[in-house]
Motif scaffolding. Structure first.
Motif, PDB file in Angstrom:
ATOM      1  N   LEU A 175      42.260  51.563  70.297  1.00  0.00           N
ATOM      2  CA  LEU A 175      43.230  52.645  70.137  1.00  0.00           C
ATOM      3  C   LEU A 175      42.540  54.005  70.215  1.00  0.00           C
ATOM      4  CD1 LEU A 175      46.059  53.744  69.394  1.00  0.00           C
ATOM      5  CD2 LEU A 175      45.444  53.399  66.981  1.00  0.00           C
ATOM      6  N   LYS A 176      43.120  54.929  71.005  1.00  0.00           N
ATOM      7  CA  LYS A 176      42.569  56.267  71.155  1.00  0.00           C
ATOM      8  C   LYS A 176      43.532  57.298  70.573  1.00  0.00           C
ATOM      9  CE  LYS A 176      39.084  54.554  73.328  1.00  0.00           C
ATOM     10  NZ  LYS A 176      37.792  54.388  72.593  1.00  0.00           N
ATOM     11  N   THR A 177      43.016  58.101  69.634  1.00  0.00           N
ATOM     12  CA  THR A 177      43.837  59.125  68.972  1.00  0.00           C
ATOM     13  C   THR A 177      43.069  60.450  68.946  1.00  0.00           C
ATOM     14  OG1 THR A 177      42.987  58.383  66.821  1.00  0.00           O
ATOM     15  CG2 THR A 177      45.101  57.462  67.550  1.00  0.00           C
ATOM     16  N   PRO A 178      42.847  61.077  70.092  1.00  0.00           N
ATOM     17  CA  PRO A 178      42.005  62.274  70.132  1.00  0.00           C
ATOM     18  C   PRO A 178      42.551  63.442  69.318  1.00  0.00           C
ATOM     19  CG  PRO A 178      43.122  61.911  72.236  1.00  0.00           C
ATOM     20  CD  PRO A 178      43.314  60.672  71.423  1.00  0.00           C
ATOM     21  N   ALA A 179      43.878  63.591  69.235  1.00  0.00           N
ATOM     22  CA  ALA A 179      44.433  64.721  68.488  1.00  0.00           C
ATOM     23  C   ALA A 179      44.168  64.569  66.992  1.00  0.00           C
ATOM     24  CB  ALA A 179      45.932  64.843  68.753  1.00  0.00           C
ATOM     25  N   ALA A 180      44.490  63.405  66.440  1.00  0.00           N
ATOM     26  CA  ALA A 180      44.209  63.167  65.020  1.00  0.00           C
ATOM     27  C   ALA A 180      42.720  63.243  64.743  1.00  0.00           C
ATOM     28  CB  ALA A 180      44.778  61.811  64.590  1.00  0.00           C
ATOM     29  N   SER A 212      40.611  65.130  66.200  1.00  0.00           N
ATOM     30  CA  SER A 212      40.198  66.535  66.182  1.00  0.00           C
ATOM     31  C   SER A 212      40.523  67.190  64.838  1.00  0.00           C
ATOM     32  CB  SER A 212      40.860  67.304  67.331  1.00  0.00           C
ATOM     33  OG  SER A 212      42.254  67.498  67.099  1.00  0.00           O
ATOM     34  N   LEU A 213      41.611  66.748  64.217  1.00  0.00           N
ATOM     35  CA  LEU A 213      41.928  67.261  62.877  1.00  0.00           C
ATOM     36  C   LEU A 213      40.880  66.807  61.872  1.00  0.00           C
ATOM     37  CD1 LEU A 213      45.809  66.715  62.697  1.00  0.00           C
ATOM     38  CD2 LEU A 213      44.574  68.834  63.223  1.00  0.00           C
ATOM     39  N   VAL A 214      40.421  65.568  62.025  1.00  0.00           N
ATOM     40  CA  VAL A 214      39.362  65.063  61.151  1.00  0.00           C
ATOM     41  C   VAL A 214      38.076  65.850  61.367  1.00  0.00           C
ATOM     42  CG1 VAL A 214      37.897  63.071  60.641  1.00  0.00           C
ATOM     43  CG2 VAL A 214      40.349  62.741  61.004  1.00  0.00           C
ATOM     44  N   GLU A 215      37.719  66.049  62.627  1.00  0.00           N
ATOM     45  CA  GLU A 215      36.484  66.758  62.949  1.00  0.00           C
ATOM     46  C   GLU A 215      36.502  68.194  62.423  1.00  0.00           C
ATOM     47  OE1 GLU A 215      33.779  67.900  66.898  1.00  0.00           O
ATOM     48  OE2 GLU A 215      35.647  66.767  67.091  1.00  0.00           O
ATOM     49  N   GLY A 216      37.665  68.834  62.491  1.00  0.00           N
ATOM     50  CA  GLY A 216      37.751  70.227  62.074  1.00  0.00           C
ATOM     51  C   GLY A 216      38.250  70.423  60.658  1.00  0.00           C
ATOM     52  N   GLY A 217      38.453  69.320  59.914  1.00  0.00           N
ATOM     53  CA  GLY A 217      39.014  69.442  58.573  1.00  0.00           C
ATOM     54  C   GLY A 217      38.446  68.409  57.632  1.00  0.00           C
ATOM     55  N   VAL A 218      39.321  67.802  56.844  1.00  0.00           N
ATOM     56  CA  VAL A 218      38.896  66.864  55.816  1.00  0.00           C
ATOM     57  C   VAL A 218      39.670  65.563  55.962  1.00  0.00           C
ATOM     58  CG1 VAL A 218      40.544  67.818  54.141  1.00  0.00           C
ATOM     59  CG2 VAL A 218      38.631  66.458  53.316  1.00  0.00           C
ATOM     60  N   ARG A 219      38.966  64.450  55.794  1.00  0.00           N
ATOM     61  CA  ARG A 219      39.594  63.140  55.751  1.00  0.00           C
ATOM     62  C   ARG A 219      39.449  62.577  54.342  1.00  0.00           C
ATOM     63  NH1 ARG A 219      37.965  57.779  56.265  1.00  0.00           N
ATOM     64  NH2 ARG A 219      35.812  58.364  56.751  1.00  0.00           N
ATOM     65  N   PHE A 220      40.569  62.166  53.770  1.00  0.00           N
ATOM     66  CA  PHE A 220      40.547  61.519  52.462  1.00  0.00           C
ATOM     67  C   PHE A 220      40.353  60.018  52.699  1.00  0.00           C
ATOM     68  CE2 PHE A 220      42.434  65.554  51.650  1.00  0.00           C
ATOM     69  CZ  PHE A 220      42.049  65.885  50.362  1.00  0.00           C
ATOM     70  N   THR A 264      50.434  68.437  70.823  1.00  0.00           N
ATOM     71  CA  THR A 264      51.369  69.499  71.191  1.00  0.00           C
ATOM     72  C   THR A 264      51.488  70.527  70.069  1.00  0.00           C
ATOM     73  OG1 THR A 264      52.640  68.013  72.628  1.00  0.00           O
ATOM     74  CG2 THR A 264      53.757  69.987  71.852  1.00  0.00           C
ATOM     75  N   ILE A 265      51.558  70.057  68.824  1.00  0.00           N
ATOM     76  CA  ILE A 265      51.631  70.973  67.677  1.00  0.00           C
ATOM     77  C   ILE A 265      50.339  71.783  67.579  1.00  0.00           C
ATOM     78  CG2 ILE A 265      51.834  71.124  65.174  1.00  0.00           C
ATOM     79  CD1 ILE A 265      54.424  70.272  66.522  1.00  0.00           C
ATOM     80  N   ILE A 266      49.202  71.124  67.717  1.00  0.00           N
ATOM     81  CA  ILE A 266      47.910  71.825  67.656  1.00  0.00           C
ATOM     82  C   ILE A 266      47.825  72.882  68.755  1.00  0.00           C
ATOM     83  CG2 ILE A 266      45.417  71.529  67.988  1.00  0.00           C
ATOM     84  CD1 ILE A 266      45.713  68.738  66.707  1.00  0.00           C
ATOM     85  N   ASP A 267      48.204  72.513  69.972  1.00  0.00           N
ATOM     86  CA  ASP A 267      48.126  73.452  71.086  1.00  0.00           C
ATOM     87  C   ASP A 267      49.007  74.675  70.847  1.00  0.00           C
ATOM     88  OD1 ASP A 267      46.378  71.764  72.381  1.00  0.00           O
ATOM     89  OD2 ASP A 267      47.897  70.903  73.708  1.00  0.00           O
ATOM     90  N   PHE A 268      50.210  74.458  70.314  1.00  0.00           N
ATOM     91  CA  PHE A 268      51.099  75.594  70.049  1.00  0.00           C
ATOM     92  C   PHE A 268      50.467  76.531  69.023  1.00  0.00           C
ATOM     93  CE2 PHE A 268      54.221  77.714  67.411  1.00  0.00           C
ATOM     94  CZ  PHE A 268      55.008  78.360  68.357  1.00  0.00           C
ATOM     95  N   LEU A 269      49.939  75.969  67.958  1.00  0.00           N
ATOM     96  CA  LEU A 269      49.336  76.809  66.919  1.00  0.00           C
ATOM     97  C   LEU A 269      48.122  77.550  67.455  1.00  0.00           C
ATOM     98  CD1 LEU A 269      49.617  74.393  63.857  1.00  0.00           C
ATOM     99  CD2 LEU A 269      51.039  76.384  64.355  1.00  0.00           C
TER     100      LEU A 269
END
Length: 517
Positions: free
Chosen positions: A64-69, A71-79, A298-303
């Motif tokens: 499974l590939k989830t590049p958007a999620a 990227s959120l992990v890479e740039g933020g925090v994973r619990f 899409t949400i990330i790109d808009f922001l």
């Protein structure tokens, strides 16, 4: 999935914070002396239906590939240790909105509505001047899609909704948009995302802080991917999921769990054969995730394009996990790790250092106080959960939980899972079924992350089980959960069928024939 994914043992291990993270925290606090500085921060909450904790490529998933999620992990925090307190759609969603355990908010199944006196975090946001939007699956009050309190903008549907606009019996699936019903026009994940972007595009001109709650239908049964993704993983290898079946430990499992293997929610008779073989269903589950990840992108790109990505708090979460053969079971509801553990990611470069992993126990009841603190709104004492912001920033929180309650209430529609209560700690898990003459469960998650060896009946662990049972009831009493919510019986058909070609009824546990304190 299988053995090549990160195990819960690794997730429960302690974590050392490096010097760069500490420096980032110091600089952040110099710029933002108090959480009050968050006042007016924009917030996006993305909820994915049935996404288990390791259904992410960054967690080592084999295909499974989830590049958007990611990227959120890479740039933020994973619990790394995030749980739901009830692994079922409606109760979990109600806990997210209210910060309460199910025994308090009383949404204990997928058919019940919400009591009128419940307060959602969205109402607190509105009182503080926020504009709020709910877009997607609500699923509390099964037959109603009417707008609920706390939302300036509303896009939803009845019950589970539909993946595709065309209904099997003819006609079009319907969406409720601010009280007006309109036809669904395309694949549901794509359509919900367009509604979300359309609403976001109008925020900048209004000058008010905003909060978007994007609540996906996917990746729920019947696991229907978008046409562009169908067959993507048709040839993916599915390794067996851990189970005690066929081992000497199997007789130590509860009767109800062994019997459930040959049921609607068992891997032997999955969905009574209506969805195909379990491996094929799982492949479609993963394929359905692809449009969800595209939506996140899409949400990330808009922001990013509107220069809001650094300042907007994005919270990404699953509403519950999902078994795909662990214990010989599918679905959720149970207190097993694959059922109760979920992805939980937070991203906001102005607040959170990149690449952070938090090991403390987090839960769905923490979302409401977290969102309010991010908005600069003083936390109230009504919550059972606590804000995760300080942990997300790399700080320590004195007195943070080292134990968590889990509860599930028996449903007539799905009778193979009994009422369950569990006490979770970073190492130990104790589970008891209510109303059954059956064995309880005790697992050492450090040495047995897949919960294969039930230690409950072993003399060396007897006192631990009794102590955890006592503590479980203390926590229930402290949170007003020392009684069983009763709801009117459901008049529909229950999923009771068993296959004559699969397992027979389990024997009564031998350990229950001996006297115990």
């Amino acid at each position: 999935m299988g053995e090549n994914l990160l195990s819960p043992v690794l997730e429960r291990a302690p974590d050392m914070k490096n010097c760069s993270t500490v420096l980032w925290i110091v600089l952040t606090w110099l710029c933002n002396a108090t959480f009050a500085d968050n006042a007016g921060r924009n917030i996006v909450f993305i909820l994915v239906d049935d996404q288990r904790y390791d259904a992410l490529s960054c967690m080592g998933h084999p295909f499974l590939k989830t590049p958007a999620a990611d990227s959120l992990v890479e740039g933020g925090v994973r619990f790394a240790n995030a749980f739901v307190t009830t692994s079922l759609c409606s109760p979990s969603r109600a806990s997210i909105l209210t910060g309460l355990y199910a025994h308090s908010h009383r949404v204990v199944d997928n058919q019940s509505g919400m009591p009128d006196d419940l307060r959602f975090f969205s109402q607190d946001l509105q009182d503080a001047g926020y504009e709020t939007a709910f877009i997607g699956k609500w699923h509390m009050g099964y037959a109603s899609d009417e707008p609920r309190k706390g939302w300036n903008h509303w896009v939803s549907f009845t019950g589970q909704g539909h993946y595709f606009p065309e209904l099997p019996g003819g006609g079009k699936a319907q969406l409720n948009v601010d009280g007006r019903r309109v036809d669904q026009t395309e694949y549901i994940t794509d359509e919900l995302t367009k509604y979300a972007i359309n609403w976001l595009q109008d925020r900048g001109s209004r000058g008010k802080p905003w909060m978007l709650y994007l609540s996906h239908k996917a990746i729920h049964h019947d696991f229907s991917p978008a046409p562009r993704h169908q067959g993507t993983y048709a040839k993916a290898e599915i390794k067996p999921f851990p189970t005690s079946k066929g081992t000497e430990w199997d007789a130590l499992k509860p009767m109800w769990a062994r019997n459930q293997r040959n049921s609607w929610h068992g891997a032997e008779h999955a969905f009574h054969g209506t969805q195909g073989q379990v491996d094929d269903i799982y492949r479609r589950y993963c394929e359905s995730m692809l449009s969800v990840d595209e939506s996140t992108q899409t949400i990330i790109d808009f922001l990013r394009e509107t220069q809001q990505l650094n300042s907007t708090l994005i919270i990404y979460m699953g509403d519950n996990g999902h078994l795909w053969g662990e214990q010989g079971l599918i679905d959720k509801r149970t207190a097993y790790e694959a059922s109760i553990r979920v992805p939980l990611i937070m991203h906001c470069p102005e607040l959170i250092p990149p690449g952070t992993v938090v090991r403390e126990m987090a839960a769905n009841i923490d979302i409401a106080p977290t969102i309010l603190q991010a908005a600069g709104i003083a936390a109230e004492k009504r919550f059972h959960g606590m804000s995760l912001l300080q942990l997300a920033q790399g700080g320590d929180v004195e007195g943070w939980r080292t134990e968590l309650l889990y509860e599930y209430f028996w449903e007539r529609w799905a009778p193979s899972t009994p009422t369950l209560h569990a006490l979770l700690t970073p190492r130990w898990k104790y589970v008891r079924a209510y109303g059954l003459w059956d064995v309880s469960e005790l697992y050492d998650l450090d040495s047995d992350p897949h919960e294969l060896h039930n230690l409950f009946a072993e003399p060396d662990h007897h006192q631990r089980a009794l102590q955890m049972d006592k503590r479980l009831f203390e926590l229930l009493a402290e949170t007003g959960g020392d009684s069983i919510p009763l709801h009117r019986g459901w008049s529909g058909n229950a999923k009771e069928e068993r296959s004559s070609k699969q397992s027979a009824w389990a024997d009564f546990p031998k350990s229950m024939r001996n006297s115990q304190d």
